[in-house]
Design a protein around this motif. Structure first.
Motif, PDB file in Angstrom:
ATOM      1  N   SER A   1       0.827  -1.130   0.030  1.00 25.18           N
ATOM      2  CA  SER A   1       0.017   0.121   0.114  1.00 25.18           C
ATOM      3  C   SER A   1       0.852   1.350   0.159  1.00 25.18           C
ATOM      4  O   SER A   1       0.286   2.373   0.300  1.00 25.18           O
TER       5      SER A   1
ATOM      6  N   PRO B   1      -7.174   2.312  -0.953  1.00 28.08           N
ATOM      7  CA  PRO B   1      -8.378   1.983   0.253  1.00 28.08           C
ATOM      8  C   PRO B   1      -9.811   1.984  -0.018  1.00 28.08           C
ATOM      9  O   PRO B   1     -10.567   1.961   0.846  1.00 28.08           O
TER      10      PRO B   1
ATOM     11  N   SER C   1     -10.941  -0.685  -1.808  1.00 21.79           N
ATOM     12  CA  SER C   1     -11.041  -2.164  -2.015  1.00 21.79           C
ATOM     13  C   SER C   1     -12.065  -2.647  -0.958  1.00 21.79           C
ATOM     14  O   SER C   1     -12.271  -2.056   0.004  1.00 21.79           O
TER      15      SER C   1
ATOM     16  N   GLN D   1      -7.996  -3.449   4.621  1.00 21.14           N
ATOM     17  CA  GLN D   1      -7.325  -2.144   4.212  1.00 21.14           C
ATOM     18  C   GLN D   1      -5.748  -2.276   4.579  1.00 21.14           C
ATOM     19  O   GLN D   1      -5.514  -3.082   5.665  1.00 21.14           O
TER      20      GLN D   1
ATOM     21  N   CYS E   1      -7.325   5.809   5.505  1.00 23.17           N
ATOM     22  CA  CYS E   1      -8.110   5.552   4.322  1.00 23.17           C
ATOM     23  C   CYS E   1      -8.812   6.565   3.619  1.00 23.17           C
ATOM     24  O   CYS E   1      -9.377   6.728   2.404  1.00 23.17           O
TER      25      CYS E   1
ATOM     26  N   GLY F   1      -8.250  -1.616  -6.183  1.00 20.72           N
ATOM     27  CA  GLY F   1      -8.946  -0.895  -5.275  1.00 20.72           C
ATOM     28  C   GLY F   1      -9.588   0.171  -5.670  1.00 20.72           C
ATOM     29  O   GLY F   1      -9.347   1.117  -5.981  1.00 20.72           O
TER      30      GLY F   1
ATOM     31  N   ARG G   1     -13.579  -3.068   4.797  1.00 21.69           N
ATOM     32  CA  ARG G   1     -14.749  -2.549   4.118  1.00 21.69           C
ATOM     33  C   ARG G   1     -15.940  -3.594   4.065  1.00 21.69           C
ATOM     34  O   ARG G   1     -15.775  -4.704   3.518  1.00 21.69           O
TER      35      ARG G   1
END
Length: 360
Positions: free
Chosen positions: A147, A175, A177, A181, A188, A218, A278
């Motif tokens: 990331s 962020p 996706s 995360q 995010c 993402g 998420r």
């Protein structure tokens, strides 16, 4: 412009589109096999394989759930999933997604290699020792998920120093996706952590280590998004949420659920894994907010950061149980992950129809 084939290790993927690995049971043999059949990259999730085919392959279960790590990550089930996927896609490249945070990570990586995975994709932590478990499988491509450019730099230094190897490709995930995360809840929402910001930085860092294909992930939804990521330096993209609307999705209830989801139904929640995740706000999350947390008994012992159920008790739910119930279609007790664009699914399509939309 047409999409260019993507070469990773000794494998060539005609369409530079990865289907994200989604567990429990969302991307198993049917979805991943059909994605590879359609000349994209099908990826089998190795999470919760003990739930495959109603526990047919589980050696031991408690309360209708796979007991302990060995059964939750069932080797027999994984072999059967790959065998059935191969019946669909033949010898086309097929990947395995294995979270770094799981218990017995090394064993599951070896299981996937033995089952016939051509590529191993790992996120949910920085897999600094990933090559250690594939030394007997030199043809298997290794693809970590990062990331940030800093994460890639750390990983490449460790791999080169210890194993004389660099990643065969890298997925950089922003962020938006679904599921877990790679940054904190607050980060995010910050501009500097969005995919459009971190992708060019990761591409630049990758140049210090040779020719590493970078795959953007993402929040990617349509052909316009794919073209935009390629213009920022990506060699390809990974898309998970878009395939929640595929007829071949292995967790069948998603075909019904996703047509009902609104934008406000999708939120970041706390996870026992230690990262924000998420998900769709359904019965279990609503119950938590009303102070009605389910009783937690760590049956499957799925992820190491949970510390045998201690973190599950802190956040109020067991992620193995929640995702397992989601796979079974239990709307009250199930946990359902999706990316930020999940509400945009307005029809159920075949994998071929989705691929056609993305490539024409």
């Amino acid at each position: 412009m047409g999409l260019k084939p993507l070469k990773i290790g000794q494998y060539t993927i005609p369409l530079p589109i990865f289907q994200g690995g989604m567990g429990i049971g969302i991307s198993w043999d049917n979805l991943a096999g059909n994605v590879s059949k359609c000349n994209a990259m099908g990826i089998i999730s190795c999470v919760g394989t003990g739930y495959y085919k109603n526990r047919e392959f589980i050696q031991k279960s408690i309360k209708n759930r796979p007991f302990d790590t060995m059964n939750f990550y069932s080797k027999d089930s994984l072999f059967e999933i790959f065998k059935n996927a191969r019946k669909i896609c033949g010898d086309k490249p097929l990947g395995a997604n294995i979270l770094y945070a799981i218990n017995e990570y090394g064993r599951v990586v070896r299981d996937a290699c033995e089952a016939g995975a051509n590529m191993i994709i790992t996120g949910a932590g920085l897999p600094t020792n990933m090559p250690e478990f594939t030394s007997n499988f030199p043809n298997v491509a290794l693809i970590p998920i990062v990331s940030s450019a800093k994460a890639l730099r750390i990983l490449c230094k460790r791999w080169e120093g210890r194993y004389k190897k660099i990643p065969d490709a890298v997925i950089v995930e922003g962020p938006l996706s679904g599921g877990h995360q790679g940054v904190s809840y607050e980060d995010c929402f910050k501009a500097e952590h969005q995919l459009e910001s971190i992708l060019p930085q990761v591409v630049e860092e990758s140049k210090n280590w040779g020719e590493i294909p970078i795959i953007a992930a993402g929040g990617i939804w349509d052909r316009g998004d794919i073209d935009r990521m390629i213009s920022l330096g990506a060699s390809g993209v990974q898309m998970g949420t878009r395939f929640l609307g595929a007829k071949e999705c292995d967790a069948k209830y998603y075909n019904e659920l996703m047509l009902k989801v609104k934008k406000e139904d999708i939120e970041l929640i706390k996870s026992p894994v230690g990262y924000p995740a998420r998900a769709i706000v359904t019965g279990i999350i609503k119950a938590l907010r009303e102070g009605k947390a389910p009783k937690i008994a760590c049956i499957s012992n799925c992820v190491s950061p949970c510390n045998r159920g201690e973190e599950a008790k802190r956040v109020g739910y067991c992620i193995a149980d929640g995702l397992g119930d989601g796979y079974r279609g239990d709307i009250e007790n199930g946990l359902f992950f999706t990316g930020a664009n999940g509400y945009r699914i307005d029809k159920i399509q075949s994998v071929q129809e989705i691929i056609d939309e993305l490539t024409k």
